[in-house]
Design a protein around this motif. Structure first.
Motif, PDB file in Angstrom:
ATOM      1  N   THR A  25       0.833  -1.215   0.000  1.00  0.00           N
ATOM      2  CA  THR A  25       0.000   0.000   0.000  1.00  0.00           C
ATOM      3  C   THR A  25       0.864   1.260   0.000  1.00  0.00           C
ATOM      4  OG1 THR A  25      -0.144  -0.093   2.420  1.00  0.00           O
ATOM      5  CG2 THR A  25      -1.942  -1.120   1.158  1.00  0.00           C
ATOM      6  N   ARG A  48       3.460  12.129  15.991  1.00  0.00           N
ATOM      7  CA  ARG A  48       2.073  11.629  15.987  1.00  0.00           C
ATOM      8  C   ARG A  48       1.501  11.672  17.399  1.00  0.00           C
ATOM      9  NH1 ARG A  48      -0.191   7.083  12.416  1.00  0.00           N
ATOM     10  NH2 ARG A  48      -1.686   5.899  13.640  1.00  0.00           N
ATOM     11  N   ASP A  52      -3.665   8.390  18.571  1.00  0.00           N
ATOM     12  CA  ASP A  52      -3.846   7.771  17.252  1.00  0.00           C
ATOM     13  C   ASP A  52      -3.219   6.372  17.243  1.00  0.00           C
ATOM     14  OD1 ASP A  52      -4.487   7.426  14.626  1.00  0.00           O
ATOM     15  OD2 ASP A  52      -3.120   8.931  13.843  1.00  0.00           O
ATOM     16  N   HIS A  57       1.277  -5.440  12.209  1.00  0.00           N
ATOM     17  CA  HIS A  57       1.429  -6.289  11.025  1.00  0.00           C
ATOM     18  C   HIS A  57       1.956  -7.657  11.444  1.00  0.00           C
ATOM     19  CE1 HIS A  57       1.350  -2.159   9.648  1.00  0.00           C
ATOM     20  NE2 HIS A  57       1.047  -2.578   8.442  1.00  0.00           N
ATOM     21  N   SER A 132       2.014   4.636   8.443  1.00  0.00           N
ATOM     22  CA  SER A 132       2.676   5.120   7.241  1.00  0.00           C
ATOM     23  C   SER A 132       3.899   5.943   7.657  1.00  0.00           C
ATOM     24  CB  SER A 132       1.698   5.960   6.418  1.00  0.00           C
ATOM     25  OG  SER A 132       1.040   6.905   7.243  1.00  0.00           O
ATOM     26  N   SER A 170      -4.405   0.684   3.359  1.00  0.00           N
ATOM     27  CA  SER A 170      -5.331  -0.441   3.461  1.00  0.00           C
ATOM     28  C   SER A 170      -6.747  -0.009   3.863  1.00  0.00           C
ATOM     29  CB  SER A 170      -4.805  -1.437   4.499  1.00  0.00           C
ATOM     30  OG  SER A 170      -4.751  -0.833   5.777  1.00  0.00           O
ATOM     31  N   ARG A 185     -12.141   3.039   7.228  1.00  0.00           N
ATOM     32  CA  ARG A 185     -11.366   3.777   6.223  1.00  0.00           C
ATOM     33  C   ARG A 185     -11.490   3.011   4.914  1.00  0.00           C
ATOM     34  NH1 ARG A 185      -4.938   4.530   7.089  1.00  0.00           N
ATOM     35  NH2 ARG A 185      -4.923   2.318   6.543  1.00  0.00           N
ATOM     36  N   GLY A 220      -6.436   9.538  12.209  1.00  0.00           N
ATOM     37  CA  GLY A 220      -6.454   8.983  10.858  1.00  0.00           C
ATOM     38  C   GLY A 220      -7.850   9.046  10.268  1.00  0.00           C
TER      39      GLY A 220
HETATM   40  O1  TXA Z   1      -1.865   0.430   4.380  1.00  0.00           O
HETATM   41  C1  TXA Z   1      -1.753   0.718   5.583  1.00  0.00           C
HETATM   42  O2  TXA Z   1      -2.674   0.509   6.391  1.00  0.00           O
HETATM   43  C2  TXA Z   1      -0.433   1.342   6.037  1.00  0.00           C
HETATM   44  C3  TXA Z   1       0.664   0.299   5.874  1.00  0.00           C
HETATM   45  C4  TXA Z   1       1.990   0.771   6.402  1.00  0.00           C
HETATM   46  O3  TXA Z   1       0.272  -0.897   6.510  1.00  0.00           O
HETATM   47  N1  TXA Z   1      -0.546   1.795   7.378  1.00  0.00           N
HETATM   48  C5  TXA Z   1      -1.270   2.875   7.758  1.00  0.00           C
HETATM   49  O4  TXA Z   1      -1.157   3.189   9.100  1.00  0.00           O
HETATM   50  O5  TXA Z   1      -1.951   3.520   6.988  1.00  0.00           O
HETATM   51  P1  TXA Z   1      -1.620   4.584   9.731  1.00  0.00           P
HETATM   52  O6  TXA Z   1      -1.146   4.569  11.124  1.00  0.00           O
HETATM   53  O7  TXA Z   1      -1.148   5.691   8.865  1.00  0.00           O
HETATM   54  O8  TXA Z   1      -3.165   4.485   9.740  1.00  0.00           O
HETATM   55  C6  TXA Z   1      -3.773   3.567  10.623  1.00  0.00           C
HETATM   56  C7  TXA Z   1      -5.151   4.000  10.986  1.00  0.00           C
HETATM   57  C8  TXA Z   1      -5.162   5.232  11.852  1.00  0.00           C
HETATM   58  O9  TXA Z   1      -6.030   6.158  11.263  1.00  0.00           O
HETATM   59  C9  TXA Z   1      -5.736   4.768  13.171  1.00  0.00           C
HETATM   60  O10 TXA Z   1      -6.551   5.756  13.731  1.00  0.00           O
HETATM   61  C10 TXA Z   1      -6.528   3.534  12.784  1.00  0.00           C
HETATM   62  O11 TXA Z   1      -5.757   2.965  11.749  1.00  0.00           O
HETATM   63  N2  TXA Z   1      -6.613   2.579  13.867  1.00  0.00           N
HETATM   64  C11 TXA Z   1      -5.615   1.865  14.439  1.00  0.00           C
HETATM   65  N3  TXA Z   1      -6.046   1.117  15.474  1.00  0.00           N
HETATM   66  C12 TXA Z   1      -7.368   1.335  15.578  1.00  0.00           C
HETATM   67  C13 TXA Z   1      -8.399   0.865  16.445  1.00  0.00           C
HETATM   68  N4  TXA Z   1      -8.142   0.014  17.416  1.00  0.00           N
HETATM   69  N5  TXA Z   1      -9.658   1.335  16.229  1.00  0.00           N
HETATM   70  C14 TXA Z   1      -9.932   2.213  15.237  1.00  0.00           C
HETATM   71  N6  TXA Z   1      -8.991   2.700  14.375  1.00  0.00           N
HETATM   72  C15 TXA Z   1      -7.747   2.276  14.544  1.00  0.00           C
END
Ligand code: TXA
Ligand code: MG
Length: 319
Positions: A25, A48, A52, A57, A132, A170, A185, A220
């Motif tokens: 991604t 960050r 958040d 992975h 990311s 993703s 998302r 996010g």
């Molecule tokens: O494609 C992807 O998902 C990339 C690659 C590196 O795997 N990762 C990514 O991570 O986009 P990040 O941290 O940029 O976005 C992750 C999102 C954040 O908006 C966060 O709020 C949400 O996932 N998130 C994580 N844990 C959560 C939870 N327990 N409940 C709701 N949202 C969650």
């Protein structure tokens, strides 16, 4: 940028260091998910906020079971979409540190497909927390040089795996209530793909309700995110004709005469959504900082992958 051996990367992760690496991604900034100090470094380097939460992975389904309570419904999804660009939200087990989940009782988990990411997961056998690899709020990186440019002075290990084949983050599917899957998302796996796999249509959360215990929405999922520094606006049919602005079309424009005033760019040759997604962040990154007063981007129809592209564009345009 240096070349690294897998062994060196695995040792660095085991020692609590950060590694930026390609996924299918976008590029991720990874740390050993069960090492709190290592995870704290991610927040520091990205700027960050701790509210958040991060995605963890994994290499295998056994690892998912170590981290979370696995609902039956995940079997079908994993069979169809893993490894791949689907993140699921599950009820977490106590082993997952609070810093990873922002204190929530759920954890986000994904099994990535990129061969480099998979090799590191396999050789380390560690669950890797990875957002990311961009400074908080900025465009997601789809090439190693984007990471180098913004985080290069803070991260020693940046693995260059070429451009990311998908280019947007993703899909996040909330399974904390398995009866009622919700898309938090939109992403490369569409609501229709999920409906095909499950036989039920997931709910799309356009304005996500708060999932945080203190009542905050995870950033996010906030309106403004993934933004270039140059102001960005969207258009549907007729592009504005403003000097010193760049106009970004979905496909190569056919007519020549409009060329006079504005600088024109395009995200694909013929409107293919996969190609548009793949080029989106890298084109915005390239045009940002070139002195344009604004960037005008054409919006795709809100269907299939177009839903995720529109989601990112709206956030990038949000003031
Ligand atoms: O494609 C992807 O998902 C990339 C690659 C590196 O795997 N990762 C990514 O991570 O986009 P990040 O941290 O940029 O976005 C992750 C999102 C954040 O908006 C966060 O709020 C949400 O996932 N998130 C994580 N844990 C959560 C939870 N327990 N409940 C709701 N949202 C969650
Ligand atoms: Mg991000």
């Amino acid at each position: 940028m240096q070349n690294f051996q897998t062994k060196e990367i695995v040792n660095a992760l085991k020692a609590g260091k950060l590694v930026a690496l390609p996924s299918e991604t976008v590029y991720g900034l990874a740390a050993h998910a069960l090492n709190e100090d290592a995870v704290l470094k991610i927040f520091k380097v990205k700027g960050r906020p701790f509210i958040d939460p991060l995605i963890v992975h994994v290499y295998s389904l056994e690892q998912v079971e170590q981290l979370a309570f696995v609902p039956k419904i995940l079997e079908k999804l994993a069979e169809r979409f893993w490894p791949g660009p689907l993140t699921v939200i599950l009820h977490k087990k106590p082993i997952v540190p609070d810093v990873v989940t922002a204190g929530l009782n759920t954890v986000a988990i994904r099994m990535p497909k990129h061969p480099i990411f998979r090799e590191i997961l396999k050789e380390s056998q560690l669950p890797l927390a990875a957002p990311s690899a961009n400074p908080f709020g900025y465009l997601s990186p789809t090439e190693a040089k984007h990471v180098e440019k913004t985080l290069g002075d803070k991260v020693k290990y940046i693995i260059d795996g070429g451009p990311c084949p998908i280019g947007i983050e993703s899909t996040i599917l909330n399974l904390s209530n398995p009866e009622q899957p919700e898309i938090l998302r939109p992403g490369p796996i569409t609501d229709r793909d999920i409906e095909d796999a499950l036989g039920i249509r997931p709910v799309a959360i356009s304005k996500p309700k708060s999932t945080h215990k203190e009542g905050q929405v995870a950033p996010g999922l906030l309106d403004s995110h993934y933004s270039p520094k140059t102001p960005l606006s969207l258009f549907q049919k007729d592009p504005p004709n403003k000097e010193r602005c760049a106009v970004i079309y979905l496909k190569r424009p056919q007519n020549e005469e409009k060329e006079k005033e504005v600088q024109r760019f395009w995200l694909s040759e013929d409107g293919d959504l996969d190609e548009i997604a793949r080029n989106l962040f890298s084109l915005l990154e390239r045009l940002d900082g070139q002195g344009y007063e604004c960037l005008y981007v054409e919006q795709p129809d809100n269907e299939g992958l177009g839903i995720a592209i529109n989601d990112r564009l709206k956030r990038a345009a949000h003031k």
